[in-house]
Design a protein around this motif. Structure first.
Motif, PDB file in Angstrom:
ATOM      1  N   ALA A 179       0.836  -1.193   0.000  1.00 52.85           N
ATOM      2  CA  ALA A 179       0.000   0.000   0.000  1.00 52.85           C
ATOM      3  C   ALA A 179       0.874   1.248   0.000  1.00 52.85           C
ATOM      4  CB  ALA A 179      -0.889   0.016   1.233  1.00 52.85           C
ATOM      5  N   VAL A 180       0.389   2.271  -0.665  1.00 52.35           N
ATOM      6  CA  VAL A 180       1.083   3.550  -0.679  1.00 52.35           C
ATOM      7  C   VAL A 180       0.458   4.427   0.394  1.00 52.35           C
ATOM      8  CG1 VAL A 180       1.596   5.590  -2.046  1.00 52.35           C
ATOM      9  CG2 VAL A 180       1.565   3.343  -3.121  1.00 52.35           C
ATOM     10  N   ILE A 181       1.288   4.942   1.275  1.00 53.55           N
ATOM     11  CA  ILE A 181       0.789   5.762   2.373  1.00 53.55           C
ATOM     12  C   ILE A 181       1.025   7.226   2.029  1.00 53.55           C
ATOM     13  CG2 ILE A 181       1.059   6.318   4.801  1.00 53.55           C
ATOM     14  CD1 ILE A 181       2.082   3.431   5.173  1.00 53.55           C
ATOM     15  N   ASN A 182      -0.045   7.996   2.001  1.00 49.89           N
ATOM     16  CA  ASN A 182       0.049   9.419   1.728  1.00 49.89           C
ATOM     17  C   ASN A 182      -0.422  10.183   2.958  1.00 49.89           C
ATOM     18  OD1 ASN A 182       0.877   9.115  -0.958  1.00 49.89           O
ATOM     19  ND2 ASN A 182      -1.216   8.819  -1.627  1.00 49.89           N
ATOM     20  N   ALA A 183       0.393  11.096   3.430  1.00 48.74           N
ATOM     21  CA  ALA A 183       0.028  11.912   4.578  1.00 48.74           C
ATOM     22  C   ALA A 183      -0.710  13.157   4.095  1.00 48.74           C
ATOM     23  CB  ALA A 183       1.266  12.313   5.352  1.00 48.74           C
ATOM     24  N   GLU A 184      -1.647  13.600   4.892  1.00 51.35           N
ATOM     25  CA  GLU A 184      -2.377  14.820   4.565  1.00 51.35           C
ATOM     26  C   GLU A 184      -1.452  16.023   4.766  1.00 51.35           C
ATOM     27  OE1 GLU A 184      -6.477  17.166   5.763  1.00 51.35           O
ATOM     28  OE2 GLU A 184      -5.845  15.438   6.923  1.00 51.35           O
ATOM     29  N   GLN A 185      -1.463  16.930   3.816  1.00 53.46           N
ATOM     30  CA  GLN A 185      -0.646  18.132   3.919  1.00 53.46           C
ATOM     31  C   GLN A 185      -1.500  19.265   4.458  1.00 53.46           C
ATOM     32  OE1 GLN A 185       0.909  18.701  -0.003  1.00 53.46           O
ATOM     33  NE2 GLN A 185       2.588  17.288   0.334  1.00 53.46           N
ATOM     34  N   LEU A 209      -3.792  38.005  17.433  1.00 54.56           N
ATOM     35  CA  LEU A 209      -3.499  37.007  16.404  1.00 54.56           C
ATOM     36  C   LEU A 209      -4.383  35.774  16.557  1.00 54.56           C
ATOM     37  CD1 LEU A 209      -1.507  36.484  14.045  1.00 54.56           C
ATOM     38  CD2 LEU A 209      -0.032  35.347  15.687  1.00 54.56           C
ATOM     39  N   GLN A 210      -4.903  35.290  15.410  1.00 58.50           N
ATOM     40  CA  GLN A 210      -5.663  34.040  15.372  1.00 58.50           C
ATOM     41  C   GLN A 210      -5.031  33.114  14.339  1.00 58.50           C
ATOM     42  OE1 GLN A 210      -9.706  35.212  14.377  1.00 58.50           O
ATOM     43  NE2 GLN A 210     -10.314  35.104  16.526  1.00 58.50           N
ATOM     44  N   LYS A 211      -5.249  31.802  14.516  1.00 60.35           N
ATOM     45  CA  LYS A 211      -4.761  30.827  13.543  1.00 60.35           C
ATOM     46  C   LYS A 211      -5.860  29.806  13.236  1.00 60.35           C
ATOM     47  CE  LYS A 211      -2.650  27.515  16.746  1.00 60.35           C
ATOM     48  NZ  LYS A 211      -1.423  26.794  17.075  1.00 60.35           N
ATOM     49  N   ARG A 212      -5.752  29.203  12.045  1.00 56.92           N
ATOM     50  CA  ARG A 212      -6.714  28.196  11.610  1.00 56.92           C
ATOM     51  C   ARG A 212      -5.986  27.211  10.708  1.00 56.92           C
ATOM     52  NH1 ARG A 212     -12.592  29.649   8.877  1.00 56.92           N
ATOM     53  NH2 ARG A 212     -13.561  27.659   9.369  1.00 56.92           N
ATOM     54  N   LEU A 213      -6.289  25.930  10.829  1.00 57.00           N
ATOM     55  CA  LEU A 213      -5.598  24.885  10.077  1.00 57.00           C
ATOM     56  C   LEU A 213      -6.321  24.602   8.767  1.00 57.00           C
ATOM     57  CD1 LEU A 213      -3.162  22.981  10.253  1.00 57.00           C
ATOM     58  CD2 LEU A 213      -4.666  21.292  11.301  1.00 57.00           C
ATOM     59  N   TRP A 214      -5.581  24.713   7.648  1.00 53.63           N
ATOM     60  CA  TRP A 214      -6.124  24.493   6.305  1.00 53.63           C
ATOM     61  C   TRP A 214      -5.528  23.216   5.728  1.00 53.63           C
ATOM     62  CZ3 TRP A 214      -9.846  25.943   3.149  1.00 53.63           C
ATOM     63  CH2 TRP A 214      -9.735  25.723   1.792  1.00 53.63           C
ATOM     64  N   SER A 215      -6.374  22.347   5.156  1.00 57.35           N
ATOM     65  CA  SER A 215      -5.918  21.111   4.517  1.00 57.35           C
ATOM     66  C   SER A 215      -5.600  21.390   3.053  1.00 57.35           C
ATOM     67  CB  SER A 215      -6.994  20.032   4.615  1.00 57.35           C
ATOM     68  OG  SER A 215      -6.642  18.923   3.820  1.00 57.35           O
ATOM     69  N   LEU A 216      -4.310  21.275   2.703  1.00 55.23           N
ATOM     70  CA  LEU A 216      -3.915  21.428   1.303  1.00 55.23           C
ATOM     71  C   LEU A 216      -4.384  20.233   0.477  1.00 55.23           C
ATOM     72  CD1 LEU A 216      -0.258  22.695   1.845  1.00 55.23           C
ATOM     73  CD2 LEU A 216      -2.226  24.046   1.128  1.00 55.23           C
ATOM     74  N   GLY A 225      -8.564  20.722   0.621  1.00 54.75           N
ATOM     75  CA  GLY A 225      -9.057  22.060   0.364  1.00 54.75           C
ATOM     76  C   GLY A 225     -10.173  22.485   1.303  1.00 54.75           C
ATOM     77  N   ILE A 226     -10.064  22.074   2.570  1.00 54.86           N
ATOM     78  CA  ILE A 226     -11.093  22.440   3.557  1.00 54.86           C
ATOM     79  C   ILE A 226     -10.415  22.916   4.835  1.00 54.86           C
ATOM     80  CG2 ILE A 226     -12.856  20.848   2.687  1.00 54.86           C
ATOM     81  CD1 ILE A 226     -12.048  18.932   4.969  1.00 54.86           C
ATOM     82  N   TRP A 227     -11.181  23.670   5.643  1.00 54.67           N
ATOM     83  CA  TRP A 227     -10.694  24.061   6.961  1.00 54.67           C
ATOM     84  C   TRP A 227     -10.839  22.883   7.911  1.00 54.67           C
ATOM     85  CZ3 TRP A 227      -7.843  28.144   7.191  1.00 54.67           C
ATOM     86  CH2 TRP A 227      -8.088  29.237   6.370  1.00 54.67           C
ATOM     87  N   LEU A 228      -9.816  22.649   8.720  1.00 52.47           N
ATOM     88  CA  LEU A 228      -9.849  21.540   9.673  1.00 52.47           C
ATOM     89  C   LEU A 228     -10.181  22.006  11.084  1.00 52.47           C
ATOM     90  CD1 LEU A 228      -6.722  19.573   8.414  1.00 52.47           C
ATOM     91  CD2 LEU A 228      -9.120  19.139   7.901  1.00 52.47           C
TER      92      LEU A 228
END
Length: 81
Positions: A44-50, A62-69, A72-75
């Motif tokens: 199996a090929v393992i791909n990690a989420e970027q 300051l605020q921060k938010r995690l974006w899934s490359l 293409g969604i906010w996490l």
């Protein structure tokens, strides 16, 4: 002038060696390395989420938010830092 010619000839020689060394890599060695890596993972090929953190300033804070490359969604929601 002699030093310049010497450096040019040495550079050409090194480039030629680099090109020739890649031409003589045995194909079975590359195949064996690929086969071993696929057997370790069970084929199996393992791909990690970027992901990437996005930042903004609201009312001077300051605020921060995690974006899934990858998807293409906010996490996460906006969090105060």
């Amino acid at each position: 002038m002699k030093i310049r010619n010497f450096l040019i000839r040495c550079s050409i020689f090194v480039l030629l060696l680099m090109c020739l060394s890649t031409a003589f890599i045995p194909k079975h060695a590359v195949y064996a390395a690929e086969k071993a890596s696929s057997e370790v993972n069970g084929g199996a090929v393992i791909n990690a989420e970027q992901t990437v953190w996005k930042y903004r300033v609201v009312d001077g804070k300051l605020q921060k938010r995690l974006w899934s490359l990858t998807y293409g969604i906010w996490l996460t929601d906006w969090e105060w830092v």
